[in-house]
Design an enzyme around this catalytic site. Structure first.
Site, mmCIF file in Angstrom:
data_model
loop_
_atom_site.group_PDB
_atom_site.id
_atom_site.type_symbol
_atom_site.label_atom_id
_atom_site.label_comp_id
_atom_site.label_asym_id
_atom_site.label_seq_id
_atom_site.Cartn_x
_atom_site.Cartn_y
_atom_site.Cartn_z
ATOM 1 N N TYR A 299 0.869 -1.184 0.000
ATOM 2 C CA TYR A 299 0.000 0.000 0.000
ATOM 3 C C TYR A 299 0.896 1.221 0.000
ATOM 4 O O TYR A 299 1.898 1.289 0.717
ATOM 5 C CB TYR A 299 -0.895 0.021 1.243
ATOM 6 C CG TYR A 299 -1.688 1.303 1.389
ATOM 7 C CD1 TYR A 299 -2.971 1.409 0.886
ATOM 8 C CD2 TYR A 299 -1.130 2.425 2.005
ATOM 9 C CE1 TYR A 299 -3.698 2.593 0.993
ATOM 10 C CE2 TYR A 299 -1.839 3.611 2.118
ATOM 11 C CZ TYR A 299 -3.123 3.685 1.609
ATOM 12 O OH TYR A 299 -3.836 4.854 1.706
ATOM 13 N N GLU B 108 -3.828 7.481 -3.561
ATOM 14 C CA GLU B 108 -3.781 6.154 -2.953
ATOM 15 C C GLU B 108 -3.558 5.107 -4.033
ATOM 16 O O GLU B 108 -4.248 5.100 -5.050
ATOM 17 C CB GLU B 108 -5.087 5.877 -2.212
ATOM 18 C CG GLU B 108 -5.105 4.536 -1.482
ATOM 19 C CD GLU B 108 -6.401 4.315 -0.724
ATOM 20 O OE1 GLU B 108 -6.371 4.366 0.507
ATOM 21 O OE2 GLU B 108 -7.440 4.112 -1.376
#
Length: 390
Positions: free
Chosen positions: A109, A198
């Site tokens: 991530y 993101e």
């Protein structure tokens, strides 16, 4: 302003952030042609909506033939996709992204958000790629690396080393690739006035390369005048119609799930008002900031937008008259009730310049559904009581 995944990846490409190849499609037939153009024998069919959690909602599926690409696109296009970010009402899928398959060895991530307390962008990274970052933060906060980057010095080598060491990346070439990617993402964030970026997941391939398998971006609305190319990416069909209408009148509006409409001037006071309503046992139906120049027209439009929500059983008007005098706001509220059919109780708390005169004006009007409050607590309590009584 939010954009779609495929649009985020177009911006990624300008900054050297690698992604799998993909092509957008509006029909199942076009999806099949896109698979043909991409080549290979594995493709991913991805719903394009402004929300995360698409995979868990059935909006991201793997296809192993062009016929299957067409079949899956047919299933996904037109579906009402419900995820943890859409709410129970879901979002209509109007386009799909056909992307080539990828050789996934590991999932990470990587994201950047603004930390208002630190007044700096913060890079967040985690080994828990593919998971909901909110869930990771709640259950395993130690697995999230957070690095604040002072814009005065920008992204430096020590920031990159902290990231790769924290993620356990030991191969020197892979470390160099990851640091280069993180640096490019930070540059993208600043140069485009982004609010959030993101990548979840950011994958590592068998060759040790890093690819953005997903991409989510939002931008500061107030800075869009500097970025016409990003403004052109706006998909108004993905935006709440009432929020869009409110913005055209200079109102900041966000719809919520409660029963008490809120009309306030100033974002901080609006947040405090909603908190107080919750504390008093009620639930706010919206966030509505009318700004520092509330007048009859803006108040009337605010009433109109709030009352479009059938759940609203009372409205709490909480205005601090600093620049604008309270007596003028009171007259504006009375005039607004003539412009808009306000059929629920309206609790009004005015404080600041000429607040006493304003209270007298409202009481003298003798309108049954306008209730004058003494202070914030009294106003919130009266609003909650009115909503419950309704």
């Amino acid at each position: 302003m939010n954009i779609h995944e495929y649009q985020a990846k177009q911006i990624f490409a300008k900054y050297g952030v690698a992604t799998p190849r993909g092509i957008i499609a509006n029909t199942p037939e076009q999806a099949a042609r896109n698979a043909e153009e991409l080549g290979g024998d594995v493709w991913v069919v991805k719903a394009q909506i402004h929300a995360g959690g698409r995979g868990l909602g059935g909006g991201v599926k793997l296809a192993r033939s062009k016929d299957e690409v067409k079949q899956l696109a047919n299933e996904i296009l037109g579906m009402n996709l419900v995820t943890h970010q859409t709410g129970p009402e879901g979002k209509l899928v109007q386009k799909v992204y056909i992307e080539e398959g990828a050789d996934i060895v590991d999932e990470l991530y990587l994201g950047i958000v603004l930390d208002r307390a630190k007044e700096m962008p913060v890079i967040m990274a985690s080994t828990e790629g593919g998971m909901e970052i909110e869930k990771v933060a709640e259950e395993s906060p130690d697995k999230i690396i957070k690095i604040a980057v002072d814009p005065a010095i920008g992204f430096q080598g020590f920031h990159g080393r902290e990231l790769v060491f924290g993620l356990g990346i030991t191969d020197k070439k892979e470390q160099s690739k990851f640091i280069k990617l993180a640096s490019a993402l930070y540059t993208l964030y600043l140069e485009n006035d982004a609010e959030m970026i993101e990548i979840n997941p950011l994958i590592k391939t068998a060759s040790g390369d890093f690819l953005a398998l997903d991409g989510k971006m939002s931008f500061d609305d107030s800075a869009l005048g500097r970025h016409q190319d990003i403004e052109d990416m706006r998909d108004i069909s993905e935006e709440d119609a009432d929020e869009r209408e409110a913005s055209q009148y200079g109102l900041s509006y966000v719809s919520l799930d409660g029963e008490i409409g809120c009309m306030v001037n100033g974002a901080g006071l609006a947040m405090g008002t909603m908190d107080t309503i919750n504390y008093m046992g009620g639930t706010p139906a919206n966030f509505l900031d009318v700004g520092g120049s509330a007048n009859a027209q803006t108040v009337a439009k605010g009433f109109e937008i709030i009352l479009k929500n059938p759940r609203v059983k009372a409205i709490f008007v909480n205005i601090f008259g600093g620049i604008v005098r309270c007596d003028r706001i009171a007259n504006g509220i009375l005039e607004a009730t003539k412009l808009t059919d306000v059929n629920v109780p309206v609790i009004v708390r005015l404080d600041g310049t000429n607040a006493g005169e304003a209270a007298e004006i409202l009481k003298a009007a003798n309108i049954p559904n306008i209730i004058v409050a003494d202070d914030l607590g009294d106003g919130a309590a009266k609003a909650v009581a009115a909503a419950k009584q309704a």
